[in-house]
Write an enzyme that holds these catalytic residues in place. Sequence first.
Site, PDB file in Angstrom:
ATOM      1  N   ARG A   1      -6.266   9.542  -1.390  1.00 26.26           N
ATOM      2  CA  ARG A   1      -5.812   9.892  -2.736  1.00 26.26           C
ATOM      3  C   ARG A   1      -6.980   9.985  -3.707  1.00 26.26           C
ATOM      4  NH1 ARG A   1      -3.023   5.985  -4.873  1.00 26.26           N
ATOM      5  NH2 ARG A   1      -3.282   4.468  -3.202  1.00 26.26           N
TER       6      ARG A   1
ATOM      7  N   HIS B   1       0.866  -1.176   0.000  1.00 29.94           N
ATOM      8  CA  HIS B   1       0.000   0.000   0.000  1.00 29.94           C
ATOM      9  C   HIS B   1       0.902   1.224   0.000  1.00 29.94           C
ATOM     10  CE1 HIS B   1      -3.053   2.910   1.033  1.00 29.94           C
ATOM     11  NE2 HIS B   1      -3.984   1.978   0.948  1.00 29.94           N
TER      12      HIS B   1
END
Length: 587
Positions: free
Chosen positions: A265, A243
């Site tokens: 994001r 990640h």
Amino acid sequence: MATPTEIDRHDTDILIIGTGGAGLFAALHAQQSAPPGTRITIAVKGLIGKCGCTRMVQGGYNVALGGGDTVERHFMDTIRGGKWLPNQDMAWKLCEQAVVRIRELENEIGCFFDRNPDGSLHQKAFAGQTADRTVHKGDLTGIEIISRLMEQVLSRPVEKLQEHRAIGLIPTADKSALAGVLFIDMRTGRFRLVRAKTVLMATGGGPTMYKYNTPSGDKTMDGLAMALRAGLPLRDMEMVQFHPTGLLAGDHTRMTGTVLEEGLRGAGGQLLNGAQNRFMFDYDPKGERATRDVVSRGIYAEMRKNNTSENGGVFISMAHLGPDNVRAKFPGMVKRCADSGFDLAAGLVEVVPTAHYFMGGVVVDPDTRTALEGLYVAGEDAGGAHGSNRLGGNGVANSTVYGGVAGDTMGADIRKMGALRDPCPTALQAEIGRALHPLTRKPDLVQPLRHDLQEAMWEDVGVLRTEAGLTRAQTRVADISTALMDVGVAPDTLAFNLTWHDWLNLRSLCDISQAIALAGLERENSRGAHYREDFPDEGDLDASYFTVVTQTGDALAVRRDPVDFSIVRPGETILPDGEPETLVAAQ
């Protein structure tokens, strides 16, 4: 050494190992599909609903619910995101049944997800996808799902074996079928053999052999290590997902490595290097909304250039989206960062790529059956659905979809099965001897060896790989494994002997680390989470293959099997003509 006559013995019909989304859904579905009077038992290394990774899910649940999005679009995103390596029949079932399962979660299990003003489910943006399809409960989706599932299972006549650690899959004498599973009752330290007609392995993956990692601390690849010893084939073992945004708060806190979710994001969060310059568009035209593998490599590249933050990572910035807006949308993330001294809403937070999810796993069919009669695998223990890269939001969907499928399949299969099978005495004694080994050696420290393993895997089998690094890792892991065999554990009391379990954890991690490195050497191209600096090209998509690792005795072997393009071939699509490439507005 304990003998089989000293083992506590127990019989059931359906045994489920693991109580995450896959295990709990399997228990509920097995109750519905199995004949009346079927005994169902769930066993878990910790406590039901209080351990594992499903409850840690922050981002949400991918499902196509209209607004232009379709199952076909979700499927194509999954195949393209997995770089054409997924088992396409499994990927299709994942996307198709996610629609069914999300309604079940709401209407039968009792989950409450965030909604739009018109009452419809709110779906947020996640990286690597062409539609906003991630259903969520704020940024604490997993707690909502696992809490409601736990309530349902605890209210049902399902037998619960909590704080029971599975240590061995015990076959019949002729190795043609699974007879049962050997456990350690962690509360007493005694062995317990549970015979069952069908067994679901849903222990979760958990790549905690890396320096930075996100999974629950109890996750140490036990399921895959057991499957490997049992002779089952494991696919895509090189595919460890990092990640991009693990919290980097220093070596003094266990919060380092924990996830700052994908939705940051997706909402417009920006990644900045040490000079506070935005850099992801230097690596991909999608910028921060590229897939996890691409963003992780972009961050790692900045780290290698020493364009880093104080602790050696990069920054994520959300302040430009409005501090109050960030606090409202991501309360869990804001609090997590504040606990570690960062202001996510108005400041900068240090992040680093962190080992998060394991795409590899046991080879299964789309109904969760394995090559060993009586054994079924679902959730992160199963390989195939994600290929070389999992889309954010497809993880908990995969667990709940295939947990339900496993429960239905076991309930149907058990109708055709006869009596319980007898376990192989030799295999049973071998697993007991393996577990008791450290109790026969002089006590010493386990944790330094685990630290050495995490450093070796991060440095040599991490975000960027080479033949030299992978080969070096094999030697380093072998040396750690050898050293571990000389480390003993005080046998004064076996009840809640955490050092004993630390030793067993590390042995599982070492076994699977060797499989990861071997598969990484075999794949001489770069796909998804696996990037070879010495083989940077993705290779011929039409000739795509997946790696398969097997174990015979103590020796590992690896082969390549061709991908079956059962639904769509590279360069093609199942979307109708005229469909837009994406439904997501440009940032």
